[in-house]
Design a protein around this motif. Structure first.
Motif, PDB file in Angstrom:
ATOM      1  N   THR A   1      -1.992  -6.197  12.430  1.00  0.00           N
ATOM      2  CA  THR A   1      -3.277  -6.239  11.775  1.00  0.00           C
ATOM      3  C   THR A   1      -3.948  -5.261  12.725  1.00  0.00           C
ATOM      4  O   THR A   1      -5.361  -4.880  12.829  1.00  0.00           O
ATOM      5  N   PHE A   2      -3.010  -5.441  14.108  1.00  0.00           N
ATOM      6  CA  PHE A   2      -3.808  -4.341  15.335  1.00  0.00           C
ATOM      7  C   PHE A   2      -4.081  -2.322  14.591  1.00  0.00           C
ATOM      8  O   PHE A   2      -5.062  -2.214  14.652  1.00  0.00           O
ATOM      9  N   VAL A   3      -3.073  -2.172  13.992  1.00  0.00           N
ATOM     10  CA  VAL A   3      -2.771  -0.966  13.510  1.00  0.00           C
ATOM     11  C   VAL A   3      -3.872  -0.675  12.665  1.00  0.00           C
ATOM     12  O   VAL A   3      -5.062   0.263  12.621  1.00  0.00           O
ATOM     13  N   VAL A   4      -4.301  -1.395  11.744  1.00  0.00           N
ATOM     14  CA  VAL A   4      -5.241  -1.756  10.735  1.00  0.00           C
ATOM     15  C   VAL A   4      -6.557  -1.574  10.722  1.00  0.00           C
ATOM     16  O   VAL A   4      -7.695  -0.662  11.391  1.00  0.00           O
ATOM     17  N   GLY A   5      -7.042  -2.397  12.241  1.00  0.00           N
ATOM     18  CA  GLY A   5      -7.741  -2.459  12.763  1.00  0.00           C
ATOM     19  C   GLY A   5      -8.385  -1.362  14.213  1.00  0.00           C
ATOM     20  O   GLY A   5      -9.563  -1.074  13.316  1.00  0.00           O
TER      21      GLY A   5
ATOM     22  N   VAL B   1     -11.829   4.987  11.171  1.00  0.00           N
ATOM     23  CA  VAL B   1     -12.413   5.766  10.648  1.00  0.00           C
ATOM     24  C   VAL B   1     -14.185   5.439  10.228  1.00  0.00           C
ATOM     25  O   VAL B   1     -14.711   6.564  10.449  1.00  0.00           O
ATOM     26  N   LEU B   2     -14.064   4.585  10.819  1.00  0.00           N
ATOM     27  CA  LEU B   2     -16.121   3.697  10.687  1.00  0.00           C
ATOM     28  C   LEU B   2     -16.404   4.215  12.359  1.00  0.00           C
ATOM     29  O   LEU B   2     -17.537   4.885  12.030  1.00  0.00           O
ATOM     30  N   GLY B   3     -16.330   4.954  13.175  1.00  0.00           N
ATOM     31  CA  GLY B   3     -16.796   5.305  13.959  1.00  0.00           C
ATOM     32  C   GLY B   3     -16.398   6.944  14.437  1.00  0.00           C
ATOM     33  O   GLY B   3     -17.710   7.529  15.303  1.00  0.00           O
ATOM     34  N   THR B   4     -15.895   7.542  13.610  1.00  0.00           N
ATOM     35  CA  THR B   4     -15.423   8.982  13.518  1.00  0.00           C
ATOM     36  C   THR B   4     -16.845   9.222  13.038  1.00  0.00           C
ATOM     37  O   THR B   4     -17.267   9.639  12.753  1.00  0.00           O
ATOM     38  N   ARG B   5     -16.791  10.834  14.440  1.00  0.00           N
ATOM     39  CA  ARG B   5     -17.524  11.819  14.708  1.00  0.00           C
ATOM     40  C   ARG B   5     -17.326  13.216  13.466  1.00  0.00           C
ATOM     41  O   ARG B   5     -18.353  13.856  13.932  1.00  0.00           O
ATOM     42  N   ALA B   6     -16.180  12.627  13.343  1.00  0.00           N
ATOM     43  CA  ALA B   6     -14.951  14.679  12.815  1.00  0.00           C
ATOM     44  C   ALA B   6     -16.129  14.598  11.758  1.00  0.00           C
ATOM     45  O   ALA B   6     -15.566  15.779  11.319  1.00  0.00           O
ATOM     46  N   GLY B   7     -16.324  14.071  10.758  1.00  0.00           N
ATOM     47  CA  GLY B   7     -16.979  13.633   9.734  1.00  0.00           C
ATOM     48  C   GLY B   7     -16.474  14.316   7.897  1.00  0.00           C
ATOM     49  O   GLY B   7     -15.258  12.870   8.558  1.00  0.00           O
ATOM     50  N   ARG B   8     -16.928  14.385   6.973  1.00  0.00           N
ATOM     51  CA  ARG B   8     -16.727  14.363   5.786  1.00  0.00           C
ATOM     52  C   ARG B   8     -14.780  14.367   5.883  1.00  0.00           C
ATOM     53  O   ARG B   8     -14.036  13.772   4.789  1.00  0.00           O
TER      54      ARG B   8
ATOM     55  N   ALA C   1      -3.484   8.055   3.828  1.00  0.00           N
ATOM     56  CA  ALA C   1      -2.795   7.008   3.417  1.00  0.00           C
ATOM     57  C   ALA C   1      -2.637   6.896   1.665  1.00  0.00           C
ATOM     58  O   ALA C   1      -1.478   5.734   1.986  1.00  0.00           O
ATOM     59  N   ARG C   2      -3.403   7.562   0.965  1.00  0.00           N
ATOM     60  CA  ARG C   2      -2.733   7.544  -0.490  1.00  0.00           C
ATOM     61  C   ARG C   2      -1.119   8.068  -0.471  1.00  0.00           C
ATOM     62  O   ARG C   2      -0.421   7.200  -1.154  1.00  0.00           O
ATOM     63  N   GLU C   3      -1.265   8.700   0.464  1.00  0.00           N
ATOM     64  CA  GLU C   3       1.051   9.119   0.178  1.00  0.00           C
ATOM     65  C   GLU C   3       1.849   8.331   1.244  1.00  0.00           C
ATOM     66  O   GLU C   3       2.806   8.110   0.239  1.00  0.00           O
ATOM     67  N   LEU C   4       0.965   8.113   1.958  1.00  0.00           N
ATOM     68  CA  LEU C   4       2.121   6.674   2.684  1.00  0.00           C
ATOM     69  C   LEU C   4       1.878   5.758   1.562  1.00  0.00           C
ATOM     70  O   LEU C   4       3.037   4.572   1.070  1.00  0.00           O
ATOM     71  N   ALA C   5       0.717   5.182   0.961  1.00  0.00           N
ATOM     72  CA  ALA C   5       0.957   3.858  -0.153  1.00  0.00           C
ATOM     73  C   ALA C   5       1.728   4.852  -0.566  1.00  0.00           C
ATOM     74  O   ALA C   5       2.920   3.524  -1.860  1.00  0.00           O
ATOM     75  N   GLN C   6       2.244   6.129  -1.370  1.00  0.00           N
ATOM     76  CA  GLN C   6       2.960   5.839  -2.670  1.00  0.00           C
ATOM     77  C   GLN C   6       4.331   6.339  -2.772  1.00  0.00           C
ATOM     78  O   GLN C   6       5.079   6.705  -3.043  1.00  0.00           O
ATOM     79  N   ASN C   7       4.657   6.499  -0.907  1.00  0.00           N
ATOM     80  CA  ASN C   7       6.222   6.260  -0.298  1.00  0.00           C
ATOM     81  C   ASN C   7       6.563   5.392  -0.938  1.00  0.00           C
ATOM     82  O   ASN C   7       6.651   4.319  -0.789  1.00  0.00           O
ATOM     83  N   PRO C   8       7.880   5.865  -2.003  1.00  0.00           N
ATOM     84  CA  PRO C   8       9.226   4.580  -2.221  1.00  0.00           C
ATOM     85  C   PRO C   8       9.539   4.065  -1.266  1.00  0.00           C
ATOM     86  O   PRO C   8       9.333   2.488  -1.772  1.00  0.00           O
ATOM     87  N   ALA C   9       9.985   4.171  -0.255  1.00  0.00           N
ATOM     88  CA  ALA C   9      10.468   3.035   0.558  1.00  0.00           C
ATOM     89  C   ALA C   9       9.248   1.588   1.404  1.00  0.00           C
ATOM     90  O   ALA C   9       9.804   1.171   1.282  1.00  0.00           O
ATOM     91  N   VAL C  10       7.910   2.455   1.048  1.00  0.00           N
ATOM     92  CA  VAL C  10       6.676   1.641   1.866  1.00  0.00           C
ATOM     93  C   VAL C  10       6.415   0.722   0.299  1.00  0.00           C
ATOM     94  O   VAL C  10       6.572  -0.730   0.815  1.00  0.00           O
ATOM     95  N   ARG C  11       6.762   1.112  -0.825  1.00  0.00           N
ATOM     96  CA  ARG C  11       6.402   0.365  -1.957  1.00  0.00           C
ATOM     97  C   ARG C  11       7.745  -0.301  -1.809  1.00  0.00           C
ATOM     98  O   ARG C  11       6.973  -2.083  -1.890  1.00  0.00           O
ATOM     99  N   ASN C  12       8.976  -0.094  -1.507  1.00  0.00           N
ATOM    100  CA  ASN C  12       9.957  -1.258  -1.261  1.00  0.00           C
ATOM    101  C   ASN C  12       9.608  -2.403  -0.980  1.00  0.00           C
ATOM    102  O   ASN C  12      10.354  -3.812  -0.765  1.00  0.00           O
ATOM    103  N   ALA C  13       9.310  -1.811   0.800  1.00  0.00           N
ATOM    104  CA  ALA C  13       8.936  -3.009   1.321  1.00  0.00           C
ATOM    105  C   ALA C  13       7.674  -3.670   1.248  1.00  0.00           C
ATOM    106  O   ALA C  13       7.582  -5.105   0.987  1.00  0.00           O
ATOM    107  N   ALA C  14       6.928  -3.322   0.386  1.00  0.00           N
ATOM    108  CA  ALA C  14       5.500  -4.090  -0.228  1.00  0.00           C
ATOM    109  C   ALA C  14       6.649  -5.017  -1.338  1.00  0.00           C
ATOM    110  O   ALA C  14       5.803  -6.361  -0.999  1.00  0.00           O
ATOM    111  N   GLU C  15       6.846  -4.696  -1.867  1.00  0.00           N
ATOM    112  CA  GLU C  15       7.760  -5.647  -2.869  1.00  0.00           C
ATOM    113  C   GLU C  15       8.351  -6.272  -2.651  1.00  0.00           C
ATOM    114  O   GLU C  15       8.298  -7.636  -2.839  1.00  0.00           O
ATOM    115  N   THR C  16       9.119  -6.121  -1.262  1.00  0.00           N
ATOM    116  CA  THR C  16       9.946  -6.694  -0.277  1.00  0.00           C
ATOM    117  C   THR C  16       9.119  -8.469  -0.252  1.00  0.00           C
ATOM    118  O   THR C  16       9.190  -9.747  -0.312  1.00  0.00           O
ATOM    119  N   ALA C  17       8.501  -7.764   0.715  1.00  0.00           N
ATOM    120  CA  ALA C  17       7.101  -8.595   1.307  1.00  0.00           C
ATOM    121  C   ALA C  17       7.128  -9.589   0.113  1.00  0.00           C
ATOM    122  O   ALA C  17       6.750 -10.793   0.477  1.00  0.00           O
TER     123      ALA C  17
END
Length: 99
Positions: free
Chosen positions: A6-10, A16-23, A33-49
């Motif tokens: 929860t802390f990491v997500v927050g 992202v919301l407070g950055t001034r680095a731009g688009r 984030a998309r690459e992380l979500a498509q990682n097979p290890a992450v997907r398997n962990a999410a499925e197991t959870a």
């Protein structure tokens, strides 16, 4: 563990919301984030959870059902039965299976 996630997500959301680095920086974060979500290890962990959560919900439903004497609303009982059926080990919407 839940509080760490929860802390990491927050933290990420705040950045992202407070950055001034731009688009450009936003697009980099989005791609990462998309690459992380498509990682097979992450997907398997999410499925197991998810499967663990469904098992826990089933056990909790049984325990509560025993304590209240079977007076559980029909909609709730149908929902739990539906969740139990999803953990069958067949391919899911991600194209993965419990192997």
């Amino acid at each position: 563990m839940r509080y760490k996630v929860t802390f990491v997500v927050g933290l990420a959301l705040g950045y992202v919301l407070g950055t001034r680095a731009g688009r450009e920086r936003y697009e980099q974060l989005k791609k990462s984030a998309r690459e992380l979500a498509q990682n097979p290890a992450v997907r398997n962990a999410a499925e197991t959870a998810g499967q663990s959560g469904r098992q826990f919900a089933g056990k909790a439903f049984a325990a509560v059902g025993d304590r209240v004497g079977g007076v559980v609303p029909g909609a709730l009982a149908d929902r739990v039965r539906g969740l139990r059926g999803r953990g069958s080990g067949a391919d899911d919407e991600w194209g993965t299976s419990n192997t």
